[in-house]
Design an enzyme around this catalytic site. Structure first.
Site: not given
Ligand code: ARG
Length: 461
Positions: A112, A157-158, A279, A285, A287, A292, A319, A327
């Site tokens: 953790n 503007t607008h 295109s 064209k 593009n 975009e 935790y 992630k």
């Molecule tokens: N893979 C976990 C995460 O990204 C790591 C920490 C895991 N801790 C646990 N008590 N399972 O959060």
């Protein structure tokens, strides 16, 4: 992913295959390997220095971890789904390499505080990269502005032509937005910059550790102050996501203007071949795909911000495994933002500003109307009356199909007796030069702004 030896996870023994696949994060958190290894080496050295593990073991751990780093970088590391995440994959491999001493690394530590540390290191680096990428786009904008410093365009503007501007002044507006974006990444970095290691699973660790030493080794300038907070919050991820969303919003507005300006309707810019596509069926064209996509990808980044906010909102301390969901959206945002910054920085200086059309668009319009009203005010007419007279004047000119500079003095005087010969001297240039207070579009102000912008960029090198 190799499954040949199927090593046993210390935490997932007996886990259903489906539960394991569902919870494994190694497919994406391997991206944190360098930060995880850096943090583990610093931790091991600290444990030895404090007499918590033998010095020889710590040295073996550090050497083994450097070996592992090289293996991963050569793409030869045997990642195992069974080992869930980057932490357990590295630890298991370390045991294969150095034997029992590997088992001492996890003393006075939990995954953790380990993952919280990895994530903070990752975000700090991502902030530095984003700030550098933002600076590159600023430099590109500045190059474009400097190369076209005399070009006049209608300001809007607008999306209605409103008042004349120097194109450079318009472009420098984006320079300012990006300046604040860069500062936001700096702010985010400053708050991410606190070491969680030493927080343990949630309550701290019962060993005589030296957190300051680990912080110094890893380049953190301070320690987290509450172990529960340190393992439970990811507000620094939200801050990065938020700064990224804001930056993408600015880039998206710029992208939208590139799309508009490259259209036949505007014709202000030509797209270089390297940054536009043809295109398959319409040969005429070009593009603006890059612009975009920059606009389109902004939606993804907003989504990633909402994802992390929503993941966090209902979590009890400390935790929870939900935190693992911080992630993928973060990595996606980092990749999207960095890719967008990079391509925008490359494309902007290559845009060809048309030397005539922006000014022609201003000249063929009524963007001087405000200046005509201000003229009457200078001749003693009350502003509201002047505004009314000019509104009627413009309506008349539109009916006649004439631009304001094409009107005769006699025509002007039909709308106010205060008009004199000198009203005919009003033109785009005089309107621009009249706006000479700081922050205005006069060439004197814009030259000074270009210079300040240049100096600011030099100062950031
Ligand atoms: N893979 C976990 C995460 O990204 C790591 C920490 C895991 N801790 C646990 N008590 N399972 O959060």
């Amino acid at each position: 992913m190799s499954d040949s030896t199927s090593p046993q996870s210390p935490t997932a023994r007996g886990l259903d295959r489906r539960a394991l696949d569902y919870s494994a994060s190694i497919a994406f958190d391997r991206r944190l390997y360098a930060h995880d290894i850096d943090a583990s080496i610093a931790h091991a050295r600290m444990l030895a220095k404090q007499g918590i593990v033998p010095g020889d073991d710590a040295e073996a751990i550090a050497r083994g971890l450097e070996d592992i780093r090289a293996e991963i970088e050569r793409d030869e590391f045997p990642f195992h789904q069974e080992l869930e995440d980057i932490h357990l994959n590295i630890e298991a491999r370390l045991k294969e390499k150095i034997g029992e001493a590997a088992g001492r690394l996890h003393t006075a530590r939990s995954r953790n505080d380990q993952i919280a540390t990895d994530m903070r290191l990752y975000v700090m680096e991502a902030c530095d990269r984003a700030a550098a990428g933002v600076r590159d786009v600023q430099a590109a904008l500045l190059t474009l502005a400097e190369a076209n410093r005399d070009v006049i365009m209608p300001g809007y503007t607008h999306l209605q032509r409103a008042q004349p501007l120097l194109l450079a002044h318009h472009l420098l507006a984006y320079f300012q937005m990006l300046e604040r974006d860069g500062e936001r990444f700096g702010d985010c970095r400053r708050r991410a910059d606190a070491l969680p290691l030493g927080s343990g699973a949630l309550s701290g660790v019962p060993y005589p550790i030296d957190r300051d030493f680990v912080a110094r080794e890893l380049g953190f300038s301070r320690l987290t102050e509450n172990s529960v907070d340190a393992v439970a919050d990811r507000d620094f991820v939200v801050e990065y996501q938020s700064a990224a969303a804001m930056t993408m919003m600015h880039l998206s507005r710029l992208a939208e203007e590139i799309v508009l300006w490259a259209s036949d309707e505007f014709g202000f810019i030509g797209l270089p071949e390297e940054f536009s596509t043809g295109s398959s069926i319409m040969p005429q064209k070009r593009n603006p795909d890059v612009a975009e996509l920059a606009r389109g990808k902004t939606g993804r980044v907003y989504g990633n911000l909402m994802a992390i906010l929503t993941t966090l909102k209902g979590l009890p301390l400390a935790y929870n495994r939900d935190l693992q969901e911080d992630k993928q959206p973060l990595f996606d945002t980092v990749d999207t933002l960095m890719g967008t910054l990079e391509v925008m920085a490359a494309m902007l200086p290559a845009l060809r500003v048309d030397p005539l059309l922006p000014e022609a668009a201003a000249r063929g319009s009524y963007v001087l109307a405000t200046d005509v009203a201000d003229y009457l005010v200078r001749k003693g007419v009350a502003f509201r009356d002047a505004h009314q007279a000019v509104a009627e004047l413009v309506r008349y000119a539109q009916m006649e199909g004439k631009a304001l500079p094409e009107l005769s003095l006699e025509e002007y005087r039909r709308f106010s007796p205060a008009f004199e010969e000198d009203v005919l001297a009003l033109d785009l240039r005089s309107a621009i030069e009249a706006r000479d207070a700081p922050g205005g579009t006069s060439s004197r102000q814009v030259e000074a702004a270009l210079k300040r912008a240049r100096q600011r960029l030099e100062g950031k090198r």
